[in-house]
Enzyme design. Structure first.
Site, PDB file in Angstrom:
ATOM      1  CG  HIS A  84      -1.927   1.261   1.428  1.00 33.11           C
ATOM      2  ND1 HIS A  84      -3.052   1.341   0.671  1.00 33.11           N
ATOM      3  CD2 HIS A  84      -1.488   2.405   1.914  1.00 33.11           C
ATOM      4  CE1 HIS A  84      -3.322   2.607   0.905  1.00 33.11           C
ATOM      5  NE2 HIS A  84      -2.634   3.162   1.683  1.00 33.11           N
ATOM      6  CG  ASP A 163     -11.679   3.974   5.841  1.00 33.02           C
ATOM      7  OD1 ASP A 163     -10.920   4.497   6.443  1.00 33.02           O
ATOM      8  OD2 ASP A 163     -11.308   3.888   4.432  1.00 33.02           O
ATOM      9  NE  ARG A 170      -9.562  11.090   8.468  1.00 28.49           N
ATOM     10  CZ  ARG A 170      -8.661  10.348   8.272  1.00 28.49           C
ATOM     11  NH1 ARG A 170      -9.110   9.123   7.839  1.00 28.49           N
ATOM     12  NH2 ARG A 170      -7.563  10.710   7.882  1.00 28.49           N
ATOM     13  CB  SER A 185      -8.187   5.289   7.464  1.00 29.93           C
ATOM     14  OG  SER A 185      -8.746   5.213   6.002  1.00 29.93           O
ATOM     15  CE  LYS A 189      -8.882   2.281   3.551  1.00 31.85           C
ATOM     16  NZ  LYS A 189      -9.101   3.531   2.544  1.00 31.85           N
TER      17      LYS A 189
END
Lengths: 436, 436
Positions: A84, A163, A170, A185, A189
């Site tokens: 990620h 999320d 947000r 967050s 995930k």
């Protein structure tokens, strides 16, 4: 158990730590639409200022993770490792990286996001392939992971529903750049994907969330902590995002550059980051325990064509037409090109990632709002890196554009992104650190 | 002019000052229902942490003030002076004070609020008078001010609509205790009344918003600054709220105690605060420029009965039945009484205003939520003040109650409110300071 949300907001605001039960209640009530947005946004803003302590962060991440399904791929024999990135400009690393790593024997159940603001999204780039589907239901996702070892999909609706709701809030309430909120967050995930290991690319610089190395290190440590506390191996690599990664910034043009890497080409900075993250993934997946051997394996699947073929296989499995992969000139392009040139000879001191990212956004390559439609063919090709010597009139960037007004909005940003100095400038290192 | 609210929230969060145009836009858009609550609550929470600088506060107060009508009573010959308290427990000062001051020649266009949480509201107390109407439209308000010189009404819907919306949001989003937000909320409402002068009673102690003298001074200075910058004379008196003011805490019982003051009786602390604020109002209204003379005039209208008659006149003018004023035993009472007694002899070291205020709230004398209905007859009578010597078994407080469960919820708070020590305790001063 029920609580008074106003009292919880007040306590958080005043610096008290909330209990795990209280945090779990907040997240589940909000996800179930039983807490109004205006109370949640006030709480999130208080968290922006006060932070979350270790116990609260742990509870927050758990509450997010268990707000929906948590996948289990233990029946898939191959090690499951994902990567990620915290997001940057020109960051197409996942596209060459994932087929390379899978071709070496690692399964990757990759769920990616769309671009928002100046950072691009892997899904938007992949969807420039005609027919390619990124919305996969859980049975199809599992089946594809079993058959090809790699799935390139959007976030499942059933994973971490908290999320989705909290992130939307947000984004419009000024509560994005909080390290505990970002960390939980991302990690909720990724942990819901049922991974054995995760490699994080934490971007640092003007084009990243984290503008300086110290903040990026704290973010990396926080995310690594959340993962390891839950039994998942996590490594974070801190990489430079002061200038765009690679040359292409856009969507179709980033696909073209990704394919170059799979054929053994591509810009040196992009190649360096891709191979470094690939090494981490192979080491984490237990394919080898030697970094040099990991590198050799990645090079082997590129030179044999196995990595490229893996991408072709995944594209076909997800309904895409692989013709564009074989002939990248078939990817969408823009009607016009505008070249930004150097006004004077010298050395490139800056090619600011944020300016170029916002420039690409205004051109139509990204989204200001979630509902915006992307123009796949527009984009910016950055022709120089920091440290390069240029002559007056040399191309600094090529802007591929379709719309006059969009070009006019983009051009000043691209022009100001570059600065040229008389004296030599050293190229910044790409790899800035690693956690742990 | 339009702005991006998300960008404004982010800038405020990051410590930037917003411009007057930006603040004016925020307040007017929110009041017109064009900004969602969740963005406003996030902004308010950022203001809780960052504050507002002098220029921002000025813009915020102006934007609030001019969000609706601003009254003009320049055709009323008498000086127009109002008094506002920041709220406390047992604070019924307005009820005896206003008729006393009007009987001395000052016109008072007083708009008051309802109780919320542990602090009582003047309107709720007045509405224990059968038939008394506090919802007056602007022409009636003006007519009554002209004829009687005193109006005791609720906030007009047409004055400072921004405050109504913002206050509701603050109340449920943990964004109440911010000095700039409190100051601009109070001052915008008072300045919209078209006053020549304003006397503020800034409460300090456990039962007040401001728990300590330093914070209370900052609040007082901020409010005085907002008023004087707009050409209205403002004086703030800081008074003690560590214990309830007077003996009665409730609604009907506070009316009874107020009438005692108008007849020359009442508890010493309540009398002291009432006369001190009355002196300020007469000085500010130019009735006299000597404090001792102001005091003499207030005493004269009490002993002559003119002050009491002024209250009777106002009650009749606003549709109330003055019979209860002439015979206070006609006010609603509760069915039962529970007496809290001293367990040991000694000196009263604390009679905590917050505990007693929350106790009265739970008894039914106040509102947890705006929609709650008040029980006018219940309440607490505090029989001792800090510094009093007591014997074992002496009554500390009498709880007038109607509902078993409410009594059970109230009793522990009232019991813990009192502490008795062996050694003598000196009574705290009532008047703690004055601004300017």
């Amino acid at each position: 158990m029920t609580f008074s949300i106003t009292e919880l907001i007040e306590r958080k605001r005043d610096g008290d730590a909330l209990s795990a039960d209280e945090i779990s209640w907040i997240i589940s009530e909000y996800t179930a639409d039983r807490l109004p947005d205006y109370q949640m946004s006030a709480l999130l803003m208080a968290i922006m200022f006060v932070g979350l302590d270790a116990g609260e962060l742990d509870a927050w991440a758990d509450a997010m993770l268990y707000s929906g399904d948590v996948l289990d791929f233990s029946h898939v024999a191959a090690p499951k490792v994902d990567k990620h990135s915290t997001g940057g400009v020109g960051d197409k690393v996942s596209i060459p990286l994932a087929p390379m790593v899978t071709a070496c024997g690692v399964a990757i159940p990759m769920m990616s996001g769309r671009g928002l603001g100046h950072t691009g999204g892997t899904l938007d780039k992949l969807e420039t392939i005609p027919g390619f589907r990124t919305a996969l239901d859980p049975p199809e996702f599992t089946r594809l992971l079993e058959s090809t070892g790699l799935v390139l999909a959007g976030q499942s609706e059933t994973l971490v529903p908290a999320d989705r709701r909290i992130y939307l809030l947000r984004d419009s309430s000024g509560t994005v750049p909080s390290i505990p909120l970002i960390s939980s967050s991302i990690m909720s995930k990724k942990l819901a994907e049922g991974l054995d290991g995760l490699v994080l690319d934490v971007k640092v610089g003007s084009g990243a969330f984290m503008k300086n190395l110290d903040d990026a290190k704290v973010l990396a440590e926080t995310m690594v902590g959340i993962g390891t506390a839950r039994g998942t191996s996590v490594t974070a690599v801190l990489t430079d995002m002061s200038q765009p990664l690679g040359r292409a910034v856009g969507n179709a043009n980033e696909m073209v550059e990704s394919i170059e890497v799979l054929h053994g080409g591509g810009p040196a900075d992009l190649v360096e980051v891709t191979y470094r993250l690939g090494e981490e993934m192979l080491l984490m997946g237990g394919i080898t325990d030697e970094r040099a051997e990991a590198r050799r394996r990645l090079e082997a699947v590129v030179s044999s064509g196995a990595a490229f073929e893996k991408l072709v296989e995944v594209v076909e499995a997800q309904g895409g037409d692989p013709a564009v992969l074989h002939d990248p000139s078939l990817f969408p392009t823009a009607a016009n090109e505008h070249v930004v040139t150097a006004g004077a000879p010298g050395f490139v001191a800056a090619a600011d990632a944020l300016d170029i990212g916002v420039g690409a956004l205004r051109l139509g390559a990204g989204r200001e709002a979630k509902s915006d439609v992307i123009d796949p063919g527009v984009g910016i090709t950055v022709e120089v890196n920091v440290g390069d010597e240029v002559s007056a009139g040399d191309a600094l960037a090529r802007i591929a554009w379709n719309d006059d007004a969009a070009l006019a909005a983009t051009l000043p940003l691209v022009e100001r992104a570059f600065s040229i100095t008389d004296g030599p400038v050293s190229a910044p290192p790409m790899i800035l650190g690693e956690v742990p």
